[in-house]
Design a protein around this motif. Structure first.
Motif, PDB file in Angstrom:
ATOM      1  N   SER A  39       0.816  -1.225   0.000  1.00 32.85           N
ATOM      2  CA  SER A  39       0.000   0.000   0.000  1.00 32.85           C
ATOM      3  C   SER A  39       0.843   1.266   0.000  1.00 32.85           C
ATOM      4  O   SER A  39       0.355   2.343  -0.341  1.00 32.85           O
ATOM      5  CB  SER A  39      -0.918   0.012   1.220  1.00 32.85           C
ATOM      6  N   ASN A  40       2.105   1.145   0.408  1.00 41.18           N
ATOM      7  CA  ASN A  40       3.012   2.294   0.511  1.00 41.18           C
ATOM      8  C   ASN A  40       4.366   1.946  -0.107  1.00 41.18           C
ATOM      9  O   ASN A  40       5.372   1.875   0.598  1.00 41.18           O
ATOM     10  CB  ASN A  40       3.195   2.673   1.985  1.00 41.18           C
ATOM     11  N   LYS A  55      -2.864  -3.693  -4.136  1.00 40.57           N
ATOM     12  CA  LYS A  55      -2.608  -3.437  -2.726  1.00 40.57           C
ATOM     13  C   LYS A  55      -3.755  -3.878  -1.831  1.00 40.57           C
ATOM     14  O   LYS A  55      -3.771  -3.623  -0.645  1.00 40.57           O
ATOM     15  CB  LYS A  55      -2.302  -1.960  -2.504  1.00 40.57           C
ATOM     16  N   TYR A  56      -4.726  -4.575  -2.416  1.00 45.31           N
ATOM     17  CA  TYR A  56      -5.908  -4.978  -1.660  1.00 45.31           C
ATOM     18  C   TYR A  56      -5.884  -6.493  -1.421  1.00 45.31           C
ATOM     19  O   TYR A  56      -5.981  -7.280  -2.369  1.00 45.31           O
ATOM     20  CB  TYR A  56      -7.178  -4.571  -2.400  1.00 45.31           C
ATOM     21  N   ASN A  99      -7.578  -5.985   4.104  1.00 47.86           N
ATOM     22  CA  ASN A  99      -6.419  -5.258   4.647  1.00 47.86           C
ATOM     23  C   ASN A  99      -6.578  -4.901   6.105  1.00 47.86           C
ATOM     24  O   ASN A  99      -5.630  -5.012   6.888  1.00 47.86           O
ATOM     25  CB  ASN A  99      -6.160  -3.983   3.843  1.00 47.86           C
TER      26      ASN A  99
END
Length: 102
Positions: A39-40, A55-56, A99
Motif C-alpha cells: 500500500s506504501n 494493494k488490496y 487489509n
C-alpha cells in the motif's frame, strides 16, 4: 539427539487492484507488514504490484513451515485465472478487501 525444528508463521496471499482485474500472489512471514508495503511502495518502484496498483488483500493461507508456504505459492502461480478465482470465492465470495482484518 532428535533434530529440533522451529515453527513460525508464514502466509501465501493474493492481492488485487481496486477493480479486481489483476491478481498478485506472494509469500511472507509478516502479512500485516507486507500489506503495508504494497500500500506504501518505495517512490518510483518498478515492482509488479506497484505497477498494477495491487494493494488490496483478498485471500491468504497460513503455514508453519516456509517450505510449505513456498511450495503452495509456486503451485498457485501456475494456476489459471479461473482456478484462482474459484479458490478466492471459497473463502471470500464477495472479494472483500481484508487489509484491515490482518
Amino acid at each position: 539427539m532428535p533434530k529440533v525444528t522451529a515453527s513460525h508463521n508464514y502466509y501465501v496471499y493474493i492481492i488485487t487492484n481496486k477493480n479486481k482485474t489483476v491478481l498478485y500472489i506472494g509469500v511472507t512471514n509478516n502479512l500485516k507488514e507486507r500489506i503495508f508495503y504494497h500500500s506504501n511502495p518505495e517512490p518510483h518502484s518498478k515492482s509488479f504490484s506497484h505497477k498494477y496498483k495491487c494493494k488490496y488483500l483478498i485471500y491468504f493461507e497460513h503455514f508453519l513451515e516456509i517450505e510449505d508456504a513456498i511450495k503452495r505459492e509456486k503451485q498457485l502461480k501456475k494456476w489459471s485465472r479461473a482456478k484462482k478465482e474459484r479458490l478466492i470465492n471459497l473463502k471470500n465470495p464477495d472479494w472483500t478487501f481484508l487489509n484491515d482484518t490482518v
